[in-house]
Design a protein around this motif. Structure first.
Motif, PDB file in Angstrom:
ATOM      1  N   ALA A   1       6.001   1.142  -5.592  1.00  0.00           N
ATOM      2  CA  ALA A   1       5.768   0.289  -6.204  1.00  0.00           C
ATOM      3  C   ALA A   1       5.991  -0.683  -6.747  1.00  0.00           C
ATOM      4  O   ALA A   1       6.461  -2.066  -6.408  1.00  0.00           O
ATOM      5  CB  ALA A   1       4.402   0.524  -7.684  1.00  0.00           C
TER       6      ALA A   1
ATOM      7  N   TRP B   1       0.694  -0.702  -0.194  1.00  0.00           N
ATOM      8  CA  TRP B   1       0.062   0.006  -0.230  1.00  0.00           C
ATOM      9  C   TRP B   1       0.860   1.877   0.061  1.00  0.00           C
ATOM     10  O   TRP B   1       0.289   2.361  -0.244  1.00  0.00           O
ATOM     11  CB  TRP B   1      -0.755  -0.145   1.689  1.00  0.00           C
TER      12      TRP B   1
ATOM     13  N   LYS C   1      -5.290  -1.295  -8.755  1.00  0.00           N
ATOM     14  CA  LYS C   1      -5.389  -0.115  -9.278  1.00  0.00           C
ATOM     15  C   LYS C   1      -4.183   1.160  -8.652  1.00  0.00           C
ATOM     16  O   LYS C   1      -4.505   2.926  -8.860  1.00  0.00           O
ATOM     17  CB  LYS C   1      -6.684   0.203  -8.174  1.00  0.00           C
ATOM     18  N   GLY C   2      -3.062   0.458  -8.439  1.00  0.00           N
ATOM     19  CA  GLY C   2      -2.008   1.230  -8.520  1.00  0.00           C
ATOM     20  C   GLY C   2      -1.676   2.503  -9.091  1.00  0.00           C
ATOM     21  O   GLY C   2      -1.618   3.658  -9.034  1.00  0.00           O
TER      22      GLY C   2
ATOM     23  N   PHE D   1      -4.252   5.386  -9.442  1.00  0.00           N
ATOM     24  CA  PHE D   1      -4.322   5.899  -8.489  1.00  0.00           C
ATOM     25  C   PHE D   1      -3.316   6.968  -8.800  1.00  0.00           C
ATOM     26  O   PHE D   1      -3.272   8.630  -9.057  1.00  0.00           O
ATOM     27  CB  PHE D   1      -3.814   5.866  -7.185  1.00  0.00           C
ATOM     28  N   ASP D   2      -1.884   6.290  -9.320  1.00  0.00           N
ATOM     29  CA  ASP D   2      -0.770   7.651 -10.007  1.00  0.00           C
ATOM     30  C   ASP D   2      -1.577   8.787 -10.419  1.00  0.00           C
ATOM     31  O   ASP D   2      -1.360  10.103 -10.938  1.00  0.00           O
ATOM     32  CB  ASP D   2       0.131   6.518  -9.928  1.00  0.00           C
TER      33      ASP D   2
ATOM     34  N   ASP E   1       6.713   7.192  -5.838  1.00  0.00           N
ATOM     35  CA  ASP E   1       5.484   5.927  -5.702  1.00  0.00           C
ATOM     36  C   ASP E   1       5.717   4.873  -6.772  1.00  0.00           C
ATOM     37  O   ASP E   1       5.635   4.492  -6.427  1.00  0.00           O
ATOM     38  CB  ASP E   1       3.970   7.087  -5.985  1.00  0.00           C
TER      39      ASP E   1
ATOM     40  N   ASN F   1      -0.221   3.461  -3.066  1.00  0.00           N
ATOM     41  CA  ASN F   1      -0.955   4.140  -3.475  1.00  0.00           C
ATOM     42  C   ASN F   1      -1.098   5.059  -2.774  1.00  0.00           C
ATOM     43  O   ASN F   1      -1.849   6.457  -2.863  1.00  0.00           O
ATOM     44  CB  ASN F   1      -2.264   2.780  -2.822  1.00  0.00           C
TER      45      ASN F   1
ATOM     46  N   SER G   1       0.716   8.016  -3.119  1.00  0.00           N
ATOM     47  CA  SER G   1      -0.268   8.665  -4.079  1.00  0.00           C
ATOM     48  C   SER G   1      -1.400  10.077  -4.232  1.00  0.00           C
ATOM     49  O   SER G   1      -1.287  10.401  -4.625  1.00  0.00           O
ATOM     50  CB  SER G   1      -0.531   7.408  -5.897  1.00  0.00           C
TER      51      SER G   1
ATOM     52  N   SER H   1       2.012  -3.243  -5.874  1.00  0.00           N
ATOM     53  CA  SER H   1       1.028  -2.177  -5.203  1.00  0.00           C
ATOM     54  C   SER H   1      -0.630  -3.377  -5.409  1.00  0.00           C
ATOM     55  O   SER H   1      -0.389  -4.357  -5.994  1.00  0.00           O
ATOM     56  CB  SER H   1       1.198  -1.044  -6.216  1.00  0.00           C
ATOM     57  N   THR H   2      -1.712  -2.255  -5.439  1.00  0.00           N
ATOM     58  CA  THR H   2      -2.542  -2.812  -5.602  1.00  0.00           C
ATOM     59  C   THR H   2      -3.007  -2.941  -7.106  1.00  0.00           C
ATOM     60  O   THR H   2      -2.631  -2.340  -7.900  1.00  0.00           O
ATOM     61  CB  THR H   2      -3.936  -2.281  -5.243  1.00  0.00           C
TER      62      THR H   2
END
Length: 439
Positions: free
Chosen positions: A258, A211, A266-267, A270-271, A254, A214, A217, A263-264
């Protein structure tokens, strides 16, 4: 002799001599395998031994100050903080990194600066409340190492330690030489920033590693949204630009977070949304308010915003087509953070509509161009000597803190604008390696 002349002779020169001697010794005596083996065979040169040697030194420094030897205290404290650089270099060059060292080193740093913070708060040189919060976050962060897997200091923790040392240096100079108008005004802002970094350092230890990217971000996104509110509420654009600066600092890490910790799903989204908000929308609003005629500002601001959005979308599409999973070292076109830095500082610094318009349009054209630009964080920054990076970062943060305190932003803005122009022209003298994707 002036006060600042005395500071240079009595403080700055001795500190530089100590640092120079330490750097010379590390580079001179850790070159050959025989030298490395000699260091490895002497326990008192082990990084953990050096870190443990710092345990009582913060208390001794406070005792020297309490007994009325402020100059000796200053140099003594500085010497032992320099050893924090030494043990890290020995650990890397001699392959002496240990799991225990990941806890011992940050703990020794805390024992160095915590007694001094407490003593200065007792003397009312620092806010007891802010120092209390800082130490609370520090204690929780150190205690968390007993039940988390990653025990090494994170980026926020390293930045916090560095800035605390800067804070104590500023307070120490005021203690020795009396009120220093330029330095003294930065004390409270520096302490506030240190508390914020201590909080972030602790929080990032207690959340899952994947996380990290994220959260960086999302924090960048919050900076962008806050910057938009600043402009729409009619506040000076320089405050919104300060939030963009903070967003750029977060964006610098960020991607690497990652790559290192994952990361997730949706990372990446988000960025992109964070970058588009901070470096596109916020700076677009700054541009729109910079012109004497609002309709001209809106048109130029929309042009700039469109260039940022196009650039971000193009980067994602081309990166996916090329099958690039990690970061890149070369961009096709000016990166959006650099564009935001140039356009934003130009709008705040320059009062001429024609010059602002030219710079913003030039920035927009370069962002959508195919001119190759090296990634600042991956390709340029690693080649800058560490000591230079530390000094420049410390000087910029100090100037920024001073500006926050007194609304005197001219020097940090000129510094940022000059850096942006240098990067803008970097393809003329810096030839990055080709990369299959652009940003």
């Amino acid at each position: 002799m002036t006060t600042y002349g005395s500071i240079i002779i009595e403080i700055v020169l001795p500190v530089l001599l100590m640092l120079g001697a330490e750097r010379f010794a590390v580079y001179r005596f850790l070159q050959t395998p025989q030298q490395v083996a000699w260091v490895r065979n002497h326990w008192w040169l082990h990084p953990n031994a050096i870190s443990r040697a710092r345990y009582p030194m913060g208390f001794i420094a406070v005792l020297l100050l309490h007994l009325g030897y402020p100059r000796l205290c200053f140099l003594f404290f500085t010497f032992w903080m320099i050893t924090d650089i030494t043990d890290g270099d020995i650990a890397r060059k001699c392959d002496l990194h240990t799991k225990d060292g990941e806890s011992i080193d940050p703990f020794s740093d805390k024992l160095m600066y915590s007694p001094m913070l407490i003593y200065l708060a007792w003397l009312n040189w620092l806010s007891p409340v802010l120092v209390g919060f800082f130490l609370l976050f520090d204690i929780v962060g150190q205690a968390s190492r007993h039940f988390i897997k990653t025990k090494a200091a994170n980026l926020f923790g390293k930045a916090k330690t560095f800035l605390v040392v800067v804070l104590l240096i500023v307070v120490g100079l005021e203690l020795i030489y009396g009120p220093l108008p330029v330095l003294g005004r930065a004390i409270h802002p520096l302490l506030v920033i240190c508390v914020g970094l201590a909080f972030c350092s602790t929080v990032f230890k207690l959340i899952p590693n994947y996380w990290y990217a994220n959260i960086l971000s999302i924090m960048n996104l919050v900076c962008g949204l806050a910057g938009c509110w600043v402009i729409l509420a009619g506040h000076p654009p320089v405050y919104a630009l300060g939030l963009v600066f903070l967003g750029q600092f977060l964006d610098l890490f960020d991607g690497r977070a990652a790559e290192r910790w994952g990361s997730t799903p949706k990372g990446e989204l988000f960025d992109d949304v964070a970058d588009g908000t901070s470096f596109g929308l916020t700076v677009g609003l700054i541009v729109a308010t910079a012109f004497s005629q609002l309709w001209v500002g809106i048109l130029v601001g929309l042009l700039y915003l469109g260039a940022v959005v196009y650039r971000l979308v193009r980067f994602v599409i081309e990166k996916r087509k090329a099958g690039v999973l990690g970061g890149v070292e070369t961009f096709a076109g000016l990166p959006s953070p650099a564009g935001a830095l140039l356009a934003g500082t130009a709008c705040v610094l320059i009062a001429n509509d024609l010059i602002i318009g030219f710079l913003v349009v030039l920035t927009s054209m370069l962002m959508v161009s195919r001119v190759p630009y090296a990634h600042f964080g991956r390709a340029i920054l690693p080649k800058v000597p560490k000591i230079v990076r530390v000094i420049v970062l410390g000087a910029f943060l100090f100037l920024l803190a001073l500006g926050v305190r007194r609304d005197q932003y001219l020097v940090p803005l000129i510094f940022a604008f000059t850096c942006a122009l240098a990067y803008l022209a970097s393809p003329l003298y810096w030839h990055p390696r080709k990369s299959p994707a652009s940003e």
